[in-house]
Scaffold this motif. Sequence first.
Motif, PDB file in Angstrom:
ATOM      1  N   VAL A   1      61.745  54.761  69.524  1.00 41.82           N
ATOM      2  CA  VAL A   1      62.045  56.214  69.189  1.00 41.82           C
ATOM      3  C   VAL A   1      61.713  57.046  70.340  1.00 41.82           C
ATOM      4  CG1 VAL A   1      61.121  57.930  67.738  1.00 41.82           C
ATOM      5  CG2 VAL A   1      61.202  55.621  67.017  1.00 41.82           C
ATOM      6  N   LEU A   2      62.630  57.880  70.684  1.00 40.27           N
ATOM      7  CA  LEU A   2      62.417  58.763  71.531  1.00 40.27           C
ATOM      8  C   LEU A   2      62.046  60.369  71.037  1.00 40.27           C
ATOM      9  CD1 LEU A   2      65.514  58.124  74.286  1.00 40.27           C
ATOM     10  CD2 LEU A   2      62.963  57.383  74.379  1.00 40.27           C
ATOM     11  N   PHE A   3      61.389  61.089  71.754  1.00 40.26           N
ATOM     12  CA  PHE A   3      61.150  62.323  70.922  1.00 40.26           C
ATOM     13  C   PHE A   3      61.713  63.429  71.952  1.00 40.26           C
ATOM     14  CE2 PHE A   3      58.142  59.265  69.496  1.00 40.26           C
ATOM     15  CZ  PHE A   3      57.919  59.699  68.198  1.00 40.26           C
TER      16      PHE A   3
ATOM     17  N   VAL B   1      63.386  53.163  61.578  1.00 44.19           N
ATOM     18  CA  VAL B   1      62.570  52.866  62.647  1.00 44.19           C
ATOM     19  C   VAL B   1      62.100  51.234  62.820  1.00 44.19           C
ATOM     20  CG1 VAL B   1      60.155  53.306  63.718  1.00 44.19           C
ATOM     21  CG2 VAL B   1      61.348  55.079  62.618  1.00 44.19           C
ATOM     22  N   GLY B   2      62.325  50.944  64.176  1.00 44.12           N
ATOM     23  CA  GLY B   2      62.255  49.337  64.308  1.00 44.12           C
ATOM     24  C   GLY B   2      63.662  48.747  64.070  1.00 44.12           C
ATOM     25  N   ARG B   3      64.576  49.364  63.512  1.00 49.07           N
ATOM     26  CA  ARG B   3      65.916  48.817  63.355  1.00 49.07           C
ATOM     27  C   ARG B   3      66.997  49.416  64.213  1.00 49.07           C
ATOM     28  NH1 ARG B   3      65.902  46.637  57.299  1.00 49.07           N
ATOM     29  NH2 ARG B   3      63.647  46.609  56.946  1.00 49.07           N
ATOM     30  N   VAL B   4      67.155  50.732  63.980  1.00 45.98           N
ATOM     31  CA  VAL B   4      68.048  51.423  64.986  1.00 45.98           C
ATOM     32  C   VAL B   4      67.527  52.501  65.948  1.00 45.98           C
ATOM     33  CG1 VAL B   4      70.217  52.664  64.495  1.00 45.98           C
ATOM     34  CG2 VAL B   4      69.222  51.380  62.785  1.00 45.98           C
TER      35      VAL B   4
ATOM     36  N   TYR C   1      64.130  61.481  67.823  1.00 47.34           N
ATOM     37  CA  TYR C   1      63.406  62.370  66.703  1.00 47.34           C
ATOM     38  C   TYR C   1      63.216  63.823  67.649  1.00 47.34           C
ATOM     39  CZ  TYR C   1      59.875  64.190  63.632  1.00 47.34           C
ATOM     40  OH  TYR C   1      58.982  64.810  62.856  1.00 47.34           O
ATOM     41  N   THR C   2      63.886  64.907  66.764  1.00 47.90           N
ATOM     42  CA  THR C   2      63.622  66.193  67.305  1.00 47.90           C
ATOM     43  C   THR C   2      63.064  67.124  66.296  1.00 47.90           C
ATOM     44  OG1 THR C   2      65.674  67.207  66.432  1.00 47.90           O
ATOM     45  CG2 THR C   2      65.870  66.013  68.277  1.00 47.90           C
TER      46      THR C   2
ATOM     47  N   THR D   1      74.007  50.836  78.055  1.00 49.16           N
ATOM     48  CA  THR D   1      74.794  50.069  78.841  1.00 49.16           C
ATOM     49  C   THR D   1      74.056  48.746  79.854  1.00 49.16           C
ATOM     50  OG1 THR D   1      74.343  51.697  80.627  1.00 49.16           O
ATOM     51  CG2 THR D   1      76.384  52.023  79.147  1.00 49.16           C
ATOM     52  N   GLU D   2      72.917  49.035  79.994  1.00 45.19           N
ATOM     53  CA  GLU D   2      72.302  48.043  80.827  1.00 45.19           C
ATOM     54  C   GLU D   2      71.288  47.057  80.124  1.00 45.19           C
ATOM     55  OE1 GLU D   2      70.699  50.287  84.123  1.00 45.19           O
ATOM     56  OE2 GLU D   2      72.359  51.275  84.330  1.00 45.19           O
ATOM     57  N   GLY D   3      71.124  47.659  78.687  1.00 45.47           N
ATOM     58  CA  GLY D   3      69.966  46.818  77.982  1.00 45.47           C
ATOM     59  C   GLY D   3      68.458  47.257  78.429  1.00 45.47           C
ATOM     60  N   ARG D   4      68.438  48.218  78.898  1.00 42.63           N
ATOM     61  CA  ARG D   4      66.938  48.636  79.440  1.00 42.63           C
ATOM     62  C   ARG D   4      66.321  48.772  77.927  1.00 42.63           C
ATOM     63  NH1 ARG D   4      66.620  52.394  84.054  1.00 42.63           N
ATOM     64  NH2 ARG D   4      68.387  51.577  85.533  1.00 42.63           N
ATOM     65  N   PRO D   5      65.002  48.770  77.995  1.00 49.50           N
ATOM     66  CA  PRO D   5      64.116  49.000  76.776  1.00 49.50           C
ATOM     67  C   PRO D   5      64.205  50.601  76.388  1.00 49.50           C
ATOM     68  CG  PRO D   5      62.699  48.106  78.290  1.00 49.50           C
ATOM     69  CD  PRO D   5      64.018  47.907  78.857  1.00 49.50           C
ATOM     70  N   LEU D   6      64.177  50.955  75.208  1.00 47.34           N
ATOM     71  CA  LEU D   6      64.130  52.204  74.813  1.00 47.34           C
ATOM     72  C   LEU D   6      62.673  52.695  74.386  1.00 47.34           C
ATOM     73  CD1 LEU D   6      66.272  54.482  74.454  1.00 47.34           C
ATOM     74  CD2 LEU D   6      66.376  54.106  72.011  1.00 47.34           C
TER      75      LEU D   6
END
Length: 385
Positions: free
Chosen positions: A345-347, A228-231, A235-236, A379-384
């Motif tokens: 992190v996406l849930f 977390v914070g690095r890659v 998370y499922t 591909t566009e560098g948008r924040p995750l």
Amino acid sequence: MNVDLVVAGSGFFGLTVAERCAAELGLRVLVLERRNHIGGNAYSEAEPETGIEIHRYGAHLFHTSNERVWEYAQRFTAFTGYQHRVYSTFKGRVYSLPINLGTICEYFGRAFTPDEARALVAEQAAEVAGREPRDLEEKAVSLIGRPLYEAFIRGYTAKQWQTDPRDLPPEIITRLPVRYTFDNRYFNDTHEGLPVDGYTAWLERMADHPNIEVRLETDFFDLRDEVVGRVPTVYTGPLDRYFGFAEGELGWRTLDFELEVKPTGDFQGTPVMNYADEDVPYTRIHEFRHFHPERSHYPADRTVIMREFSRFADRGDEPYYPINTPEDRDRLLRYRAMARGEDGVLFGGRLGTYKYLDMHMAIASALSMVDNRLRPHFTEGRPLT
Ligand code: FDA
């Protein structure tokens, strides 16, 4: 950690994200899986004594009307022509489900035309007319009348919830469909079938890509600080656990399964038999050989059955169905707000969103996450976020 994306959980959601990100976006993906096998709850395996494919976490029937999901699924497996049908035993007699004209004729012991059956159910449902149902029982009676409710809903629901339906909130059921035809196909979707070589073969083909590494028996939380914070992470796992249960636990029901090899070639003549009587402790029995009548290698003198029991889950149990009380919904809103603040992190998936998802819904939702969040990020560098 020399990867572009970490996915916690190898169920249909996690594997769809991993497969798309590896194959379409060319990313190196590390999938971490707590269990000793991939596939989440859709995992299946051969019962060792008979070779019959069993679904370890409950019967899984694939069906979808989503063309994109159907096309995607077929990249990894062909499907049989299986069509799901369910029967219910009540007081020593057998009826077809979901409640249809056949069920009504069988239950009331005579022939009804569709119009006669409609009029009968409307007359019986009028018992609760003119006022808001106060509990699940009243709600069900208002939808299908008392006789059908008492035969097919009351005992089954009481066992599912370990609670008298008069003590359950009416919102648990929104509709109880009654079909005024003899159609007893369980699902209405355009596409239905079972993976020809089984679920695990399908799931393994999804993970079989040189850019995907799957690490089994690895809990995401053991590597959390490295990740977390690095890659970027998907998370499922359970949403409440991610936040250390800070807002309390989200409620789930779980199932217990009792597997048995029987010395007969056919135990019940159908894949799933519900048991509606309250004094039968299980809710249903699955007989797995009937999911694949086309398989000639199954033994003629033995069969595998699985009794299913339902109860509230404790923390160590497998979470299966969200309970969704008003308190759960409040908690969920607070956890969702926390999840939005978790950069990188996406849930997703059933546990990560506290939502019951069928397999096709988990796949569809994962494909949307790739389209709307992961591809724009990579591909566009948008924040995750
Ligand atoms: P899923 O639960 O499958 O996968 C999550 C994975 O994450 C698991 O493998 C878990 O071990 C792992 N995990 C959790 N925490 C972790 C951590 N900290 N670190 C690493 N890994 C972690 N659908 C359908 O279409 N037809 C059907 O007939 C059925 N039947 C059915 C029966 C029962 C009893 C259940 C509970 C569910 C179904 N389903 C179904 C739903 C189907 O199982 C569901 O769509 C998928 O499980 C959803 O996939 P997910 O990847 O979201 O979750």
